[in-house]
Design an enzyme around this catalytic site. Structure first.
Site, PDB file in Angstrom:
ATOM      1  N   CYS A 119       0.442  -1.088  -0.293  1.00 27.56           N
ATOM      2  CA  CYS A 119      -0.201  -0.062   0.236  1.00 27.56           C
ATOM      3  C   CYS A 119       0.487   1.451  -0.109  1.00 27.56           C
ATOM      4  O   CYS A 119       0.409   2.086  -0.296  1.00 27.56           O
ATOM      5  CB  CYS A 119      -0.782   0.437   1.659  1.00 27.56           C
ATOM      6  SG  CYS A 119      -2.313  -1.068   1.063  1.00 27.56           S
ATOM      7  N   HIS A 255      -2.869   7.625   2.107  1.00 23.30           N
ATOM      8  CA  HIS A 255      -3.360   6.377   1.617  1.00 23.30           C
ATOM      9  C   HIS A 255      -4.859   5.882   1.844  1.00 23.30           C
ATOM     10  O   HIS A 255      -5.797   6.588   3.188  1.00 23.30           O
ATOM     11  CB  HIS A 255      -2.728   5.146   1.947  1.00 23.30           C
ATOM     12  CG  HIS A 255      -2.970   3.800   2.165  1.00 23.30           C
ATOM     13  ND1 HIS A 255      -3.458   3.647   0.948  1.00 23.30           N
ATOM     14  CD2 HIS A 255      -2.804   3.100   3.058  1.00 23.30           C
ATOM     15  CE1 HIS A 255      -3.751   1.746   1.142  1.00 23.30           C
ATOM     16  NE2 HIS A 255      -4.045   1.193   2.194  1.00 23.30           N
ATOM     17  N   ASN A 285      -9.722  -0.030  -0.487  1.00 20.91           N
ATOM     18  CA  ASN A 285      -8.167   0.337  -0.194  1.00 20.91           C
ATOM     19  C   ASN A 285      -7.884  -0.389  -1.396  1.00 20.91           C
ATOM     20  O   ASN A 285      -8.222  -1.091  -1.945  1.00 20.91           O
ATOM     21  CB  ASN A 285      -8.137  -0.237   1.075  1.00 20.91           C
ATOM     22  CG  ASN A 285      -6.377  -0.532   1.120  1.00 20.91           C
ATOM     23  OD1 ASN A 285      -5.572  -0.073  -0.050  1.00 20.91           O
ATOM     24  ND2 ASN A 285      -5.519  -1.045   2.361  1.00 20.91           N
TER      25      ASN A 285
END
Ligand code: COA
Length: 328
Positions: A119, A255, A285
């Protein structure tokens, strides 16, 4: 602030994004695992996510996002002299997604490679590309975060399947005498590998997970606590490195893992949520794609304006974490 007159900066010339057509709502997940829209929304802020079609791959998403970024930057693909793709879900073991993308874009000869920081991948990719530009090794770099994370999700595991989605985001950065990316900050600590991982791969392909396939496993609350602590700390590190204070920041582009993690980071920066670009509700996500997708959302709807200051920051498997301070 760092950056004397005459320094070379890399500057974001254009952004792009692409999300697969298919939307999976929380209601659909209710029919797949023991969960509820209320649980998912209240714990994560996610209401839906996009899922790639069966015949749609990371490269396809990357190409679509890249073409938008190239158009928005007003460049020709042939101007690109570096391609860095952040992905955890490449189409092939090799060649890299970056090489495949290079061919799709009819670009030839320039370096093209993938980076893997889950990520935090886009922040890593941007950090690497920024250094190429600052050292004069590149003048026009395409930096992409692209994922089909749905392919490494166990759709019977409610702990993880509600969190992730597919997508791609891209930026073109060009050499400039004006800022620009002021600084990037990249970190990792592999001691935390077991808390968020896919426990098998190419070399270690033992039947680590049921039916021998490789899926994301996560210790959710440990990851949550570390993410909040680490992202707060890196915001301070980023400001201090540039002699800036919280009030100098116009936008946080984080993020998009979980609304509660983002809210805790914004609070630490004393930024109201109106100054945070949020896509987590609609996209979930998307791992390495989430930051460039959020950046693209903020730029395209006119909230982020030229000359404004942003912090981007990410946290992910590894653990990895990183940030950048950028004047858009
Ligand atoms: N639906 C319903 N219940 C669920 C669920 C779901 N989709 N997923 C987990 N649960 C249950 C668990 O089984 C557990 O039940 P138990 O207490 O009976 O064992 C309980 O909910 C856990 O609740 P809680 O500890 O209060 O959850 P939480 O507030 O920590 O939220 C996460 C869980 C996963 C949303 C949260 O920990 C998180 O976001 N972690 C970070 C994840 C992340 O961002 N990963 C990527 C980083 S890049």
């Amino acid at each position: 602030m760092s950056g004397d007159t005459g320094s070379v900066y890399s500057r974001i010339a254009g952004t792009g994004g692409y999300l697969p057509e298919r939307i999976m709502t929380n209601a659909e997940l209710e029919s797949m695992v023991e969960t509820s829209d209320e649980w998912i929304t209240s714990r994560t802020g996610i209401t839906q996510r996009h899922i790639a079609a069966e015949d749609e791959f990371t490269l396809d998403l990357a190409e679509k996002a890249s073409r938008v970024a190239i158009a928005n930057a007003g460049i020709d693909a042939s101007d690109i002299d570096l391609i860095v793709v952040a992905t955890t879900t490449p189409d092939r073991v090799f060649p890299s997604t970056a090489c495949l993308l290079q061919s799709k874009l009819d670009v030839h000869g320039c370096p093209a490679f993938d980076v893997q920081a889950v990520c935090t991948g886009f922040v890593y990719a941007l950090g690497v590309a920024d250094k190429f530009v600052k050292t004069g090794a590149a003048k026009c770099a395409l930096v992409v975060g692209a994922e089909t994370f749905s392919r490494i999700i166990d759709w019977t595991d409610r702990n993880t399947c509600v969190l992730f989605g597919d997508g791609a985001g891209a930026v073109v950065i060009t050499a400039s005498e004006e800022p620009g990316i002021y600084s990037t900050h990249l970190h990792a600590d592999g001691d935390y590998a077991e808390l968020l991982h896919v426990p098998s791969g190419v070399s270690n392909n033992l039947a680590a997970v049921k039916d021998g396939r490789a899926y994301v496993e996560m210790a959710g609350s440990e990851v949550f606590k570390m993410a909040v602590k680490t992202l707060g700390r890196i915001a301070d590190e980023t400001l201090e490195a540039n002699g800036m204070v919280r009030d100098d920041v116009d936008w946080l582009v984080p993020h998009q893992a979980n609304l509660r993690i983002i809210a805790a980071t914004a609070k630490k920066l004393r930024l109201p949520m109106e100054k945070v670009i949020l896509t987590v509700a609609e996209q979930g996500n998307t791992s390495a794609a989430s930051i460039p997708l959020a950046l693209h959302a903020g730029v395209s709807d006119g909230r982020i304006k030229r000359g404004e200051t942003l912090i981007i920051e990410g946290f992910g498997g590894g653990f990895t974490w990183g940030s950048a301070l950028i004047e858009y």
